[in-house]
Write a protein that holds these residues in place. Structure first.
Motif, short mmCIF file in Angstrom:
data_model
loop_
_atom_site.label_atom_id
_atom_site.label_comp_id
_atom_site.label_asym_id
_atom_site.label_seq_id
_atom_site.Cartn_x
_atom_site.Cartn_y
_atom_site.Cartn_z
N ILE A 209 -7.37 -2.64 3.58
CA ILE A 209 -6.38 -2.27 3.36
C ILE A 209 -5.13 -3.89 2.63
CG2 ILE A 209 -6.24 -0.32 5.01
CD1 ILE A 209 -4.98 -2.38 7.45
N GLY A 210 -4.30 -3.58 2.50
CA GLY A 210 -3.47 -5.05 2.50
C GLY A 210 -2.01 -4.39 2.40
N ALA A 211 -0.23 -5.29 2.33
CA ALA A 211 0.60 -5.67 2.70
C ALA A 211 0.83 -5.34 1.32
CB ALA A 211 0.90 -6.66 3.23
N CYS A 212 2.46 -4.62 0.81
CA CYS A 212 1.89 -3.93 2.46
C CYS A 212 2.77 -2.36 1.19
CB CYS A 212 3.66 -4.21 2.13
SG CYS A 212 4.39 -4.21 4.00
N THR A 213 2.41 -1.71 0.69
CA THR A 213 1.95 -0.72 0.47
C THR A 213 0.93 -0.10 1.27
OG1 THR A 213 1.83 -1.10 -1.63
CG2 THR A 213 1.18 1.51 -1.66
N ASP A 214 -0.13 -0.56 2.48
CA ASP A 214 -0.72 -0.01 3.07
C ASP A 214 0.41 0.24 4.60
OD1 ASP A 214 -2.55 1.05 1.47
OD2 ASP A 214 -3.34 -1.13 1.91
N CYS A 215 1.39 -0.86 4.30
CA CYS A 215 1.89 -0.75 5.55
C CYS A 215 3.18 0.10 5.80
CB CYS A 215 3.07 -2.20 5.73
SG CYS A 215 2.22 -3.80 5.39
N ARG A 216 3.18 1.13 4.18
CA ARG A 216 4.52 2.12 4.29
C ARG A 216 3.94 3.13 4.45
NH1 ARG A 216 9.37 -0.56 2.70
NH2 ARG A 216 8.08 -2.76 2.01
N ASN A 217 2.12 3.31 3.86
CA ASN A 217 2.06 4.21 4.33
C ASN A 217 0.85 4.51 5.28
OD1 ASN A 217 1.76 4.49 1.13
ND2 ASN A 217 -0.13 3.86 0.62
N ASN A 218 0.18 4.07 5.50
CA ASN A 218 0.38 4.15 7.33
C ASN A 218 1.18 4.58 8.46
OD1 ASN A 218 -2.86 3.30 7.18
ND2 ASN A 218 -2.53 2.03 6.02
N TRP A 219 2.20 3.80 8.44
CA TRP A 219 3.23 4.34 9.27
C TRP A 219 4.18 5.89 8.64
CZ3 TRP A 219 4.78 1.56 13.08
CH2 TRP A 219 6.52 2.80 13.11
N ALA A 220 3.92 5.67 7.23
CA ALA A 220 4.25 7.39 7.06
C ALA A 220 3.08 8.25 7.98
CB ALA A 220 4.34 7.59 5.87
N SER A 221 2.22 7.83 8.04
CA SER A 221 1.08 8.87 8.57
C SER A 221 1.19 8.71 10.37
CB SER A 221 -0.67 8.00 8.27
OG SER A 221 -1.21 8.22 6.64
N LEU B 111 12.50 13.78 -3.65
CA LEU B 111 13.07 13.22 -4.43
C LEU B 111 14.34 12.83 -3.73
CD1 LEU B 111 14.82 11.78 -7.96
CD2 LEU B 111 15.76 14.60 -7.64
N ARG B 112 14.86 11.00 -4.01
CA ARG B 112 15.62 10.44 -2.58
C ARG B 112 16.19 9.26 -3.88
NH1 ARG B 112 10.21 8.28 1.02
NH2 ARG B 112 9.41 9.84 -0.82
N LEU B 113 17.86 9.53 -3.65
CA LEU B 113 18.48 8.81 -4.18
C LEU B 113 18.96 7.95 -3.69
CD1 LEU B 113 20.10 11.26 -6.80
CD2 LEU B 113 18.47 9.75 -7.12
N SER B 114 20.08 6.48 -4.10
CA SER B 114 20.61 5.99 -3.27
C SER B 114 21.19 4.74 -4.07
CB SER B 114 19.71 4.95 -1.54
OG SER B 114 19.05 4.01 -2.86
N ASP B 115 22.08 3.92 -3.51
CA ASP B 115 22.83 2.97 -4.62
C ASP B 115 21.49 1.67 -4.02
OD1 ASP B 115 23.75 2.43 -1.71
OD2 ASP B 115 26.04 3.08 -2.83
N GLY B 116 20.85 1.18 -2.90
CA GLY B 116 20.53 0.33 -2.41
C GLY B 116 18.81 0.02 -3.21
N ARG B 117 17.83 -0.80 -2.43
CA ARG B 117 16.94 -1.04 -3.43
C ARG B 117 15.64 -0.22 -3.24
NH1 ARG B 117 14.95 -5.90 -2.91
NH2 ARG B 117 16.70 -6.60 -1.43
N MET B 118 14.00 -1.06 -2.71
CA MET B 118 13.13 0.32 -2.47
C MET B 118 11.99 -1.71 -2.45
SD MET B 118 10.83 2.77 -3.63
CE MET B 118 10.25 2.81 -5.12
N SER B 119 11.11 -1.24 -2.30
CA SER B 119 9.91 -2.46 -2.27
C SER B 119 9.10 -1.92 -3.03
CB SER B 119 9.22 -2.72 -0.88
OG SER B 119 8.13 -3.37 -1.00
N GLY B 120 8.99 -3.11 -3.82
CA GLY B 120 8.66 -3.55 -4.94
C GLY B 120 6.42 -2.53 -4.10
N THR B 121 6.48 -2.75 -2.88
CA THR B 121 5.23 -1.79 -2.61
C THR B 121 5.13 -0.44 -2.32
OG1 THR B 121 5.59 -2.61 -0.52
CG2 THR B 121 4.80 -4.54 -1.47
N ALA B 122 5.85 -0.64 -2.30
CA ALA B 122 6.59 1.08 -2.50
C ALA B 122 6.49 2.20 -3.00
CB ALA B 122 7.92 1.75 -1.55
N GLY B 123 5.62 3.15 -2.95
CA GLY B 123 5.77 4.34 -4.07
C GLY B 123 6.91 5.56 -3.63
N GLY B 124 6.79 6.67 -4.93
CA GLY B 124 7.38 8.08 -4.82
C GLY B 124 8.51 7.99 -5.69
#
Length: 602
Positions: free
Chosen positions: A177-189, A494-507
């Protein structure tokens, strides 16, 4: 007469004016009305540090020190400075380090992006103000390297980058596991109730087991790869782990290269051309890089007087449609930066991408990219090796358009989606009804409510997290899956915003919608619950299915409402926050300050 005495005699020859294009300590003298006295006084004080006339006669290489105890990405900076100094001194230069501000993603309120432009100003003015013949820019964390390049282009003295390098992955129950894609995946779990508090606590200890930047293809790693593609650092400098001896050898080589740059006097505005940035965009698409890199590249391009306005979001889309995804790294793939490094790193990737690159683009060494590749040792890793995460050009991980630009009435100035990181490909061509959150506070208050009218086909819309609206364009674009849906096994929407997303995130997430909600004329700002929204990446379309007449009616009502938002409403906000909101441009222009661009304030 000794060399030192000759230097002193030359410095204090009152009958000979000091040239305005001088090198070393003679450049950029403090204004006292007497240039020779200015140089005399400068030498008085620098000799308090113990420097000799011999040392002060050599090319002065500045080293930007971004160490901070709040910044684990930069924990290895002291060792890197030592290694850079070694390289400088082995090549006959004098290395002098100096600080600038340090920004870490998780320790910057309201967001690190809010401080990127401030760091660029700090970097520009310190390079411009101090007597340096070349500068090594040490940085790593997400907004640091773009801020440094923005400031370096504007200061336009010879610069070369040194990134701090990625961290190593950790392990939990035998799984890497590693920051920070797995941070987000495991938090979602954890949110979905699939893992308990003991597990999430144990995972917290392992996600960032060493110093360095996130060990996946997040923004930090993306920008490191882009710097290599731009020719602004050694080609093997992007992927070596932060805690490795290889990283220190890269640092030493960077010091040597900086002394060379002080002699050739190649400035970033001379090195970087439109072709350089086309190469960078090609690499961005091939690595499945962070969406943040698009905002950063547009800001960097906007600083260059000859390249600004020659590249738009459409350029990213055009290159993406002919560039396959070749690097199997999270969040678009399964591996980590250590795997990319062991697969040959940027040298291997650039060799694979040769047919798509402009090989005559210059690099900081003075050679072209093609010449640099030919001169850099490279032993290909067998394709059959289980540790090789680099795909061949004719056998890609994803055929094209890792990053897609969207346009439509919802985003006339553009929006961005990382299609390769979608967890449900069906959502890349999707139509659904909007569930609207007015801002981050509204999202936090209602996203997990059992009364929220939402289903798996809904389109989650988060407004007012753009450059002005938040301010600072936070990484809130990864809108959480409503808990009642995640508990049913829904993994993506499908999610939309005028902000940003971490480069480590997916979806399947549309970001950087421009103009943002805070603009009084923004269509995105008048979306209501129940409105039908359609996304189609094949057509590059993001549309609000509401009539033009209704859109005009809603905008007119919004403008007539007392306290309507927009830059005019921020005129009386004090300090840097007020400066930011009054001066920041939109995402498709890089969210830079208008007065810092090559064109200057409008």
């Amino acid at each position: 007469m000794s060399e030192a005495v000759r230097n002193i005699s030359s410095d204090y020859d009152l009958d000979t004016p000091i040239p305005t294009d001088s090198n070393g300590l003679r450049q950029g003298l403090t204004s006292y009305g007497d240039a020779h006295f200015s140089l005399f006084l400068r030498k008085v004080f620098i000799k308090a540090l113990g420097y000799s006339e011999d040392a002060l006669s050599r090319p002065i290489i500045g080293i930007v020190n971004t160490y901070s105890s709040f910044n684990p990405c930069h924990a290895n900076v002291p060792q890197l400075i030592d290694a850079v100094k070694r390289g400088v001194q082995l090549s006959g230069g004098l290395a002098i380090d100096f600080p600038t501000i340090s920004i870490h993603e998780s320790f910057s309120s309201p967001t690190s992006m809010f401080l990127r432009n401030l760091m660029s100003m700090d970097t520009e003015e310190m390079i411009r103000a101090q007597p340096v013949d070349a500068v090594v820019l040490i940085g790593g964390c997400d907004k640091t390297t773009p801020a440094q390049l923005m400031g370096g282009i504007s200061a336009n003295k010879p610069i070369i980058h040194l990134v701090t390098g990625p961290m190593m992955p950790g392990s939990h129950k035998g799984v890497r596991i590693g920051a920070c894609t797995d941070c987000r995946n495991n938090w979602a779990s954890f949110r979905a109730g699939n893992i308990d508090v003991e597990d999430i606590s144990a995972i917290n200890d392992e996600l960032a087991p060493t110093a360095g930047t996130c060990g996946v293809m997040g923004t930090a790693s993306t920008m490191a790869c882009i710097l290599a593609a731009l020719g602004m650092m050694p080609l093997n400098g992007a992927t070596a782990p932060a805690v490795s001896s290889a990283r220190l050898r890269v640092a030493e080589a960077t010091g040597k290269l900086a002394v060379q740059a002080s002699s050739t006097k190649l400035t970033p505005q001379q090195i970087l051309t439109r072709d350089s940035f086309l190469n960078a965009i090609t690499v961005l698409q091939a690595i499945g890089g962070s969406t943040n890199a698009v905002v950063h590249l547009m800001a960097i391009i906007g600083r260059h007087p000859e390249v600004a306005n020659t590249i738009t979001l459409d350029t990213f889309d055009e290159i993406g449609r002919r560039t396959p995804l070749l690097v199997d790294l999270k969040p678009s793939g399964e591996n980590y930066m250590t795997d990319f490094h062991n697969s040959g790193g940027m040298v291997a990737l650039l060799n694979e991408l040769k047919p798509l690159l402009h090989l005559d683009a210059k690099t900081v060494s003075g050679r072209t990219l093609g010449e640099e590749l030919a001169a850099t040792p490279y032993v290909p890793v067998p394709r059959s090796s289980p540790t090789n995460c680099l795909h061949a050009l004719d056998n890609p991980l994803y055929p094209a358009s890792s990053l897609v630009v969207l346009r439509g009435n919802l985003c006339p100035d553009g929006a961005l989606m990382k299609a390769s990181a979608s967890k449900n490909r069906k959502l890349l061509r999707h139509k659904g009804r909007a569930v609207v959150f007015a801002n981050s506070a509204d999202l936090a208050a209602r996203i997990d409510s059992v009364d929220l009218q939402v289903d798996a086909d809904s389109v989650l819309v988060l407004q007012n997290i753009g450059p002005v609206g938040n301010p600072g364009m936070p990484e809130s674009g990864l809108i959480p899956i409503p808990r009642k849906l995640s508990e049913q096994g829904v993994l993506d929407m499908l999610r939309l915003s005028d902000g940003r997303m971490s480069g480590t995130a997916g979806g399947t997430i549309g970001l950087h919608i421009s103009p943002e909600s805070a603009d009084p004329d923004s269509v995105f700002g008048i979306v209501e619950d129940g409105d039908v929204i359609e996304c189609d990446i094949d057509r590059g379309a993001l549309e609000l299915h509401v009539t033009d007449e209704e859109i005009k009616r809603r905008i007119a009502i919004r403008k007539s409402t007392p306290g309507a938002i927009g830059k005019a409403a921020q005129l009386h906000t004090r300090g840097y926050r007020g400066l930011y909101m009054r001066s920041v441009n939109q995402a498709h222009e890089g969210a830079d300050f208008d007065f810092l661009t090559a064109a200057g304030p409008s």
